[in-house]
Design an enzyme around this catalytic site. Structure first.
Site, PDB file in Angstrom:
ATOM      1  N   MET A  21      16.053 -26.271  -1.149  1.00  0.00           N
ATOM      2  CA  MET A  21      16.068 -26.000  -2.587  1.00  0.00           C
ATOM      3  C   MET A  21      16.737 -27.189  -3.292  1.00  0.00           C
ATOM      4  SD  MET A  21      17.341 -22.084  -2.226  1.00  0.00           S
ATOM      5  CE  MET A  21      17.418 -21.630  -3.945  1.00  0.00           C
ATOM      6  N   GLY A  24      13.475 -31.262  -5.140  1.00  0.00           N
ATOM      7  CA  GLY A  24      12.454 -31.833  -6.016  1.00  0.00           C
ATOM      8  C   GLY A  24      11.031 -31.542  -5.575  1.00  0.00           C
ATOM      9  N   LYS A  25      10.838 -30.469  -4.787  1.00  0.00           N
ATOM     10  CA  LYS A  25       9.488 -30.132  -4.311  1.00  0.00           C
ATOM     11  C   LYS A  25       8.576 -29.764  -5.479  1.00  0.00           C
ATOM     12  CE  LYS A  25      10.988 -26.847  -1.693  1.00  0.00           C
ATOM     13  NZ  LYS A  25      12.412 -26.995  -2.019  1.00  0.00           N
ATOM     14  N   SER A  26       9.081 -28.934  -6.394  1.00  0.00           N
ATOM     15  CA  SER A  26       8.240 -28.538  -7.534  1.00  0.00           C
ATOM     16  C   SER A  26       7.910 -29.743  -8.399  1.00  0.00           C
ATOM     17  CB  SER A  26       8.945 -27.471  -8.373  1.00  0.00           C
ATOM     18  OG  SER A  26       9.179 -26.326  -7.592  1.00  0.00           O
ATOM     19  N   GLU A  94       6.240 -22.608  -3.564  1.00  0.00           N
ATOM     20  CA  GLU A  94       6.988 -21.534  -2.885  1.00  0.00           C
ATOM     21  C   GLU A  94       6.137 -20.914  -1.774  1.00  0.00           C
ATOM     22  OE1 GLU A  94      10.048 -21.389  -3.486  1.00  0.00           O
ATOM     23  OE2 GLU A  94      10.472 -21.571  -5.638  1.00  0.00           O
ATOM     24  N   GLN A  96       6.607 -20.709   1.301  1.00  0.00           N
ATOM     25  CA  GLN A  96       7.339 -20.010   2.373  1.00  0.00           C
ATOM     26  C   GLN A  96       7.351 -18.503   2.183  1.00  0.00           C
ATOM     27  OE1 GLN A  96       8.818 -21.691  -0.053  1.00  0.00           O
ATOM     28  NE2 GLN A  96      10.531 -20.504  -0.842  1.00  0.00           N
ATOM     29  N   CYS A 150      23.919 -33.148  -1.009  1.00  0.00           N
ATOM     30  CA  CYS A 150      24.905 -32.177  -0.554  1.00  0.00           C
ATOM     31  C   CYS A 150      25.995 -32.045  -1.621  1.00  0.00           C
ATOM     32  CB  CYS A 150      25.506 -32.594   0.780  1.00  0.00           C
ATOM     33  SG  CYS A 150      26.843 -31.504   1.325  1.00  0.00           S
ATOM     34  N   CYS A 191      28.025 -29.931   6.533  1.00  0.00           N
ATOM     35  CA  CYS A 191      28.735 -29.068   5.572  1.00  0.00           C
ATOM     36  C   CYS A 191      28.160 -27.657   5.517  1.00  0.00           C
ATOM     37  CB  CYS A 191      28.691 -29.691   4.181  1.00  0.00           C
ATOM     38  SG  CYS A 191      29.547 -31.273   4.041  1.00  0.00           S
TER      39      CYS A 191
HETATM   40  P1  ADP Z   1      12.805 -27.640  -5.525  1.00  0.00           P
HETATM   41  O1  ADP Z   1      11.417 -27.264  -5.953  1.00  0.00           O
HETATM   42  O2  ADP Z   1      12.848 -28.455  -4.259  1.00  0.00           O
HETATM   43  O3  ADP Z   1      13.748 -26.460  -5.477  1.00  0.00           O
HETATM   44  P2  ADP Z   1      13.028 -28.719  -8.174  1.00  0.00           P
HETATM   45  O4  ADP Z   1      11.883 -29.673  -8.356  1.00  0.00           O
HETATM   46  O5  ADP Z   1      12.882 -27.340  -8.752  1.00  0.00           O
HETATM   47  O6  ADP Z   1      13.387 -28.629  -6.615  1.00  0.00           O
HETATM   48  O7  ADP Z   1      14.375 -29.311  -8.763  1.00  0.00           O
HETATM   49  C1  ADP Z   1      14.844 -30.587  -8.443  1.00  0.00           C
HETATM   50  C2  ADP Z   1      15.928 -30.944  -9.456  1.00  0.00           C
HETATM   51  O8  ADP Z   1      17.092 -30.162  -9.219  1.00  0.00           O
HETATM   52  C3  ADP Z   1      16.447 -32.363  -9.350  1.00  0.00           C
HETATM   53  O9  ADP Z   1      15.618 -33.271 -10.043  1.00  0.00           O
HETATM   54  C4  ADP Z   1      17.818 -32.277  -9.989  1.00  0.00           C
HETATM   55  O10 ADP Z   1      17.739 -32.462 -11.380  1.00  0.00           O
HETATM   56  C5  ADP Z   1      18.222 -30.822  -9.772  1.00  0.00           C
HETATM   57  N1  ADP Z   1      19.343 -30.606  -8.838  1.00  0.00           N
HETATM   58  C6  ADP Z   1      20.266 -29.625  -8.937  1.00  0.00           C
HETATM   59  N2  ADP Z   1      21.133 -29.635  -7.900  1.00  0.00           N
HETATM   60  C7  ADP Z   1      20.754 -30.652  -7.090  1.00  0.00           C
HETATM   61  C8  ADP Z   1      21.237 -31.182  -5.835  1.00  0.00           C
HETATM   62  N3  ADP Z   1      22.293 -30.647  -5.198  1.00  0.00           N
HETATM   63  N4  ADP Z   1      20.585 -32.232  -5.293  1.00  0.00           N
HETATM   64  C9  ADP Z   1      19.534 -32.793  -5.934  1.00  0.00           C
HETATM   65  N5  ADP Z   1      19.026 -32.349  -7.104  1.00  0.00           N
HETATM   66  C10 ADP Z   1      19.618 -31.288  -7.694  1.00  0.00           C
HETATM   67 ZN    ZN Z   2      27.669 -32.613   3.247  1.00  0.00          ZN
END
Ligand code: ADP
Ligand code: ZN
Length: 205
Positions: A21, A24-26, A94, A96, A150, A191
Site C-alpha cells: 500500500m 503508487g500502484k494506482s 485492487e 488482490q 518505510c 521494521c
Molecule cells: P497504492 O495504489 O500502491 O496504494 P497510491 O497510488 O494510491 O498507492 O498512492 C501513492 C501515494 O501515496 C504516493 O504518491 C504518496 O503521495 C503517498 N504516500 C503516503 N504514504 C506513503 C509512503 N509511506 N511511501 C510512499 N508514498 C506514500
Molecule cells: Zn524500515
C-alpha cells in the site's frame, strides 16, 4: 522490459503492478490508462472494493475529451459481464481482493488480443502472498514491483504494517476487526512487526 516498450504483433498480454500500500500502484495504473487513452485505445477500468465516494478519482480524461471511469466490482465474473467485445485495454485495480477466477479471466482476455493491466497488493499484513496475486504475477508477461517509503526508517518499504489501536496486529488477528481501530502503514522488512500472541515473533520453521 517495461510495459511501455512491450508490444506484440497480435497485441494481447498481461501486466502486473505489484507492491505494498502507498507504493503508487494506482498512480501507475492510471498513468498507463491515460497513455492508452491518448493512443485512442478502447479502455475499460475496474476496481474491486471501490468506495462510491472515491469513484471520481478513477475518472481518466484524455486531451481530446474522452473520459474513462472505473466500474466497481466484487467478482471476476462481474468484470467478464461488463467487458465489451471491442475493448482493447482492460485495467483492474485492487486485484488482490478478487476471487481466483481473475486468473483465467486475465489469460482469456490476453489470448483474445487484449492488453490486461492488473494492480494489487502482493502481500497481506503478515507478509504472506495475497489472493491471486502470485498466480497473476506468474502468468504475466511484465511484472513491476513498486515500493513505498518505510515510515520508520525511510528505506524502501515492502511490507504492509497493520496496526490495531496503534499497536502491531498479531499474526492471528481477525481479518475484520469489530470495534478496534485498524490502520496500515508502509514498512521495510526489518521494521515490519507481526507478533505471535505468546512468542512475540513468527517462527522460521
Ligand atoms: P497504492 O495504489 O500502491 O496504494 P497510491 O497510488 O494510491 O498507492 O498512492 C501513492 C501515494 O501515496 C504516493 O504518491 C504518496 O503521495 C503517498 N504516500 C503516503 N504514504 C506513503 C509512503 N509511506 N511511501 C510512499 N508514498 C506514500
Ligand atoms: Zn524500515
Amino acid at each position: 522490459m517495461t510495459s511501455d516498450t512491450y508490444f506484440t504483433a497480435r497485441g494481447g498480454w498481461i501486466e502486473v503492478i505489484a507492491g505494498v500500500m502507498f507504493s503508487g500502484k494506482s498512480e501507475e495504473l492510471l498513468r498507463r490508462v491515460r497513455r492508452a487513452t491518448i493512443a485512442r485505445r478502447r479502455v475499460q477500468v475496474f476496481k474491486s472494493h471501490l468506495d462510491e465516494r472515491y469513484a471520481g478519482i478513477y475518472r481518466v480524461s484524455s486531451h481530446d475529451g474522452r473520459t474513462t471511469e472505473a466500474v466497481p466490482v466484487d467478482t471476476a465474473a462481474q468484470i467478464a459481464a461488463h467487458i465489451r467485445s471491442d475493448t482493447e485495454v482492460v485495467a483492474i485495480d485492487e486485484a488482490q481482493f478478487l476471487d481466483e477466477r481473475v486468473v483465467p479471466l486475465a489469460t482469456d482476455l490476453a489470448a483474445r488480443g487484449v492488453r490486461v493491466i492488473l494492480a494489487g497488493t502482493d502481500t497481506d499484513f503478515r507478509g504472506e502472498p495475497f489472493g491471486s496475486m502470485p498466480e497473476l504475477m506468474a502468468v504475466a508477461e511484465i511484472v513491476d514491483k513498486l515500493h513505498a517509503i518505510c515510515v520508520r526508517c525511510g528505506n524502501p518499504a515492502s511490507r504492509n504494517q497493520r496496526l490495531i489501536d496503534g499497536r502491531p496486529a498479531p499474526y492471528r488477528s481477525p481479518v475484520i476487526m469489530v470495534g478496534g481501530q485498524d490502520t496500515y502503514e508502509a514498512r521495510c522488512r526489518a521494521c515490519h512487526e507481526v507478533p505471535l500472541p505468546d512468542e512475540g515473533q513468527v517462527p522460521l520453521l
